[in-house]
Design an enzyme around this catalytic site. Structure first.
Site, short mmCIF file in Angstrom:
data_model
loop_
_atom_site.label_atom_id
_atom_site.label_comp_id
_atom_site.label_asym_id
_atom_site.label_seq_id
_atom_site.Cartn_x
_atom_site.Cartn_y
_atom_site.Cartn_z
N ASP A 78 0.81 -1.23 0.00
CA ASP A 78 0.00 0.00 0.00
C ASP A 78 0.84 1.27 0.00
OD1 ASP A 78 -2.49 -1.17 0.07
OD2 ASP A 78 -2.61 -1.21 2.25
C1 GLC Z 1 -0.88 2.39 5.87
C2 GLC Z 1 -0.04 1.23 6.35
C3 GLC Z 1 -0.30 -0.01 5.55
C4 GLC Z 1 -1.77 -0.27 5.46
C5 GLC Z 1 -2.53 0.95 5.00
C6 GLC Z 1 -4.02 0.64 5.08
O1 GLC Z 1 -0.51 2.75 4.61
O2 GLC Z 1 1.34 1.52 6.31
O3 GLC Z 1 0.37 -1.11 6.13
O4 GLC Z 1 -1.98 -1.32 4.57
O5 GLC Z 1 -2.24 2.04 5.82
O6 GLC Z 1 -4.86 1.64 4.72
C1 GLC Z 2 -1.70 -3.92 5.28
C2 GLC Z 2 -2.91 -4.04 4.39
C3 GLC Z 2 -2.65 -4.92 3.19
C4 GLC Z 2 -1.38 -4.48 2.51
C5 GLC Z 2 -0.21 -4.45 3.49
C6 GLC Z 2 1.07 -3.94 2.86
O1 GLC Z 2 -1.48 -5.13 5.95
O2 GLC Z 2 -4.03 -4.56 5.08
O3 GLC Z 2 -3.71 -4.85 2.29
O4 GLC Z 2 -1.13 -5.38 1.48
O5 GLC Z 2 -0.53 -3.61 4.56
O6 GLC Z 2 1.03 -2.57 2.63
#
Ligand code: GLC
Ligand code: GLC
Length: 814
Positions: free
Chosen positions: A487
């Site tokens: 993300d």
């Molecule tokens: C933030 C976190 C990530 C997560 C995302 C969800 O970017 O670093 O881990 O998946 O929020 O919205």
């Molecule tokens: C969080 C989110 C997942 C994403 C991950 C890496 O765990 O839930 O959707 O893939 O962060 O950013």
């Protein structure tokens, strides 16, 4: 250092001191009513949706961290001294404190000045209520006069509003009180037809429903005035902050025990029959009263607890293993599937780190979670798949999440994550292999929940696949969109304004930045889709998919390889991300794991090279970090990943979710020692002895462990709700132990450590129970199978229509 121990026989983790480094929690409930409960009885309950139907209040980011919950106070009426048997919130020095977190229940017990108290908390199957069963025993040699006070703080139902809109909420609180039962009915007068209740089995000496009357002005939960005084004030809440508290008096002879049951429940009345009498504003209680009476009966409670235990026995009994390694056994047999059920139930919505108002069910997350629970609850997995697919957009893309109560998708946490659609294929193929339920592909499913847009599920999979073909970048690799699995790798965002969301800001057209990771995911999903098509007799579709997959593999070979490992991406200027050319972020874990997992590089030694690079550059004693070197400053063109200080989260933290990709890749490359070694590095049970470093629960995975660039290297964060649960379960059971559901039967392909003499497993699959004994007779991974005494060629135990329900499988590994 440890704060407790595993009781494997009872499938419990026993915490022996209350001051764990962080709250160590458990989940109650497995269908619609859920509770989070910490080792000091903190937490809250909700019905289906932690935002819109939260029964009790919880203040996140509180001081102390975990405050507010299902608190019981005991008061010695002879001395006036009072305490909490769960330690918090009064925090007296307890003797023999013990918290047993089990499968769907928690028991917290302790002794204080000769009084023993034990509370068993659980949610009975098929009910929307939780039971707190308190047993107090007098271990003194004199008569004890005690007061028991229960307490909960009702929430105003929409937890978001509850935390922000005080000018309204301080005026709407309403309750009704009957002997022993407190009803919370805020907003029931208007559009709600549901209410909460808090009941008590013993005759009450008094009650409170207004928080300030119970606590007293300027007091907190650590010394409520009612408890200190030894009497409730029978307050009836009008506005402000409705609570529920019963006051029960106990007189116990030496050695005597008394049981008191409290129930916290959620109940709905038919819309037209909310009030009784009908023209009044009084809650109609005819349908809830019998339910309350039933669960205030100890015999019924005991039976309900027994039923819950059997339910879990059944779930866990589907796959049980006996290996030479206790951490493997414990996680595979007990805790890992338990965590997978939690992620199935609440996805990433409600934990001690997910506030219950932030995220609904993620499309990407929930599809991956299927890998961990499809064997336990196939019918519910089916429903989940159809719900997810119904939020898919006509373009083949997907809403990133949907709300469980409405099942409608939304863009609240961003959109256009170009990896999303492929996870549906991954989820569906796992479901098909487990169940053989091909009919699901014919189920009509709408796009974006629009009536009239229904198409067979199979067409959704096809659109998922095409979505990427419609979005290829300059190197023939998939455009990344907002982000892929990671993300935080935001290549089209370019955010330079404080307060902007990385999840929703987009400043680029998105026609340049490409993801090698999505390339690998596309290859994996494409193979799965082609297999599905072939088995449906759609040979032409299948060859079409395979041709696209081959093209993508070629693009990956030409443009996705950096020399010693797979590249991560191309940014908006066409520069490489995750390359030896980069100053920071030279190598990323995701493409190494996913490319090999998808079979890329196995034929030309790139797989081994990539995995060796992971071993050299990313592997640490606490797990494999996400990338190296960590980003030491903010990079506008990379986005959120570089917003984290080095070593945390996506910036070179050990993101446990993707470690199993490397385990599977190692297994695919035939390297069982390495696969299992990586497995153990993040295995929570194997980390129990360093609980003071790890800090999170030793019985479940956390999303992240701080990487070696972090000052708190080895410290875990964000336990429970993480894709780590499903992926580790999948990696250890299907790829290391190698017991894999396939279309034609149970495939057996262990890639275990060289030092293991073998292992045993029992796996229920398509109506039969397979008793598997693996014996190592050589150092390799080749398999010879004997099924019910008859040698079988290949490594698949064929499906049989025979009537025998037990199948004995002898496996020789050589
Ligand atoms: C933030 C976190 C990530 C997560 C995302 C969800 O970017 O670093 O881990 O998946 O929020 O919205
Ligand atoms: C969080 C989110 C997942 C994403 C991950 C890496 O765990 O839930 O959707 O893939 O962060 O950013």
């Amino acid at each position: 250092m440890q704060y407790g121990y595993f009781d494997d026989e009872n499938r419990e983790y026993v915490i022996t001191r209350p001051d764990t480094p962080l709250p160590w929690i458990n989940y109650l409930g497995c269908q619609a009513f859920f509770g989070l409960i910490s080792n000091t009885a903190g937490g809250y309950s909700f019905y289906r949706d932690a935002r819109l139907r939260r029964l009790t209040r919880y203040r996140y980011n509180n001081v102390p961290f975990d405050l507010g919950g299902r608190y019981i106070y005991l008061r010695d009426d002879q001395s006036g001294d009072f305490w909490s048997p769960s330690w918090q919130p009064v925090c007296r020095d307890l003797e023999d404190y013990q918290c047993r977190h089990g499968m769907g229940y928690t028991i917290i017990g302790s002794r204080y000045q000769g009084m023993e108290a034990r509370t068993r908390y659980f949610v009975p199957l098929n009910e929307n209520l939780e039971v707190w069963e308190l047993t107090v025993t007098n271990r003194r040699d004199s008569v004890a006069e005690l007061s028991v006070f229960s307490s909960i703080e009702f929430c105003l139902w929409d937890a978001q509003d509850d935390a922000t809109n005080f000018q309204r909420n301080f005026s709407i609180g309403e309750v009704e009180v009957e002997p022993g039962v407190i009803y919370h009915k805020t907003e029931y007068r208007e559009r709600r037809n549901h209410f909460a209740y808090f009941a008590c089995s013993a005759p009450v000496a008094g009650f409170d429903t207004q928080r300030e009357a119970f606590l007293g002005p300027y007091r907190g939960w650590e010394r409520p005035l009612a408890v200190e005084r030894g009497s409730a004030s029978n307050s009836v809440a009008h506005g402000w902050a409705p609570v529920g508290s019963h006051h029960v008096k106990l007189r116990l002879q030496p050695g005597e025990s008394r049981r008191t049951i409290f129930l916290l429940g959620y109940h709905e009345n038919p819309a037209g029959r909310k009030f009784d009498p009908p023209d009044s504003q009084i809650i109609a209680k005819a349908s809830v009263r019998p339910l309350i009476a039933r669960y205030l009966d100890p015999a019924h409670v005991e039976a309900a607890f027994g039923a819950l235990r059997s339910y879990w026995c059944g779930l866990l009994g589907i796959c049980q293993v006996q290996t030479p390694d206790v951490h493997t056994d414990r996680m595979v047999n007990i805790w890992n599937p338990c965590q997978c059920m939690a992620t199935f139930n609440v996805s990433r919505s409600a934990s001690f780190y997910e506030s219950g108002i932030g995220r609904g069910l993620g499309f990407r997350d929930s599809n991956q979670d299927l890998l961990g629970f499809v064997h336990m609850v196939p019918e519910r997995a089916r429903e989940r798949i159809l719900d997810l697919a119904a939020t898919q957009l006509a373009s083949g893309g997907a809403y990133h999440q949907y709300q469980p109560l409405t099942k409608r998708g939304n863009n609240d946490i961003g959109s256009n994550f170009n990896d999303d659609p492929h996870w549906l294929i991954v989820g569906v193929s796992a479901y098909l292999k487990e169940t053989g339920d091909w009919g699901i592909l014919d189920e009509p499913v709408p796009y974006d929940n629009q009536p009239g847009s229904e198409q067979p599920l199979y067409a959704h999979l096809e659109r998922s696949f095409r979505y990427t073909l419609d979005r290829l970048g300059p190197h023939g690799l998939p455009l990344i969109g907002r982000a892929d699995w990671n993300d935080c790798l935001n290549l089209n965002c370019f955010s330079d304004t404080p307060g902007q969301s990385f999840q929703t800001t987009t400043n680029k057209d998105g026609n340049v930045a490409e993801s090698v990771f999505i390339g690998a995911l596309f290859v994996l999903a494409g193979h799965e889709l082609a297999d599905i098509a072939e088995r449906r007799g759609l040979g032409q579709d299948a060859s079409g998919y395979r041709a696209e997959v081959a093209r993508m593999e070629q693009a990956m070979r030409l443009h996705g390889w950096d020399g010693k490992w797979f590249l991560r991406a191309y940014d908006d200027s066409g520069r490489k991300v995750g390359s030896a050319e980069c100053e920071e972020g030279r190598i990323f874990i995701e493409p190494q794991g996913f490319a090999v997992l998808a079979g890329i590089g196995l034929e030309d030694e790139r797989a081994e090279a990539a995995l060796d690079s992971v071993g050299e550059m990313l592997a640490t004693e606490h797990g494999i970090v996400l990338q190296q070197p960590a980003f030491s400053r903010y990079y506008l063109h990379l986005g959120e990943i570089s917003s984290y200080p080095p070593g945390y989260k996506e910036n070179a933290g050990i993101f446990c979710h993707n470690n199993p990709w490397i385990m599977i890749a190692e297994a695919r490359a035939g390297r069982g020692d390495r696969a299992h070694d990586y497995y153990l590095r993040i295995n929570p049970s194997a980390r129990e002895s360093i609980s003071e470093v790890h800090r999170c629960e030793p019985y479940v995975y956390s999303q992240m462990i701080a990487g070696r660039d972090a000052p708190t290297y080895g410290e875990a964060k964000n336990s429970w709700l993480t894709g780590t649960a499903a992926w580790n379960y999948y990696a250890i059971t299907q790829w290391i132990l190698g017991i894999r559901p396939s279309y034609d039967g149970l495939e057996i392909a262990p890639v275990i450590p060289s030092g293991w003499p073998g292992f045993q497993a029992v796996r229920k699959f398509r109506g039969k129970t397979y008793h598997i004994t693996v014996t190592r007779s050589g150092s390799g991974n080749r398999v010879s199978l004997t099924v019910d005494g008859v040698p079988v060629t290949g490594n698949i135990v064929p499906l049989s229509n025979g009537s025998a329900t037990d199948v004995s499988v002898e496996v020789s590994l050589h």
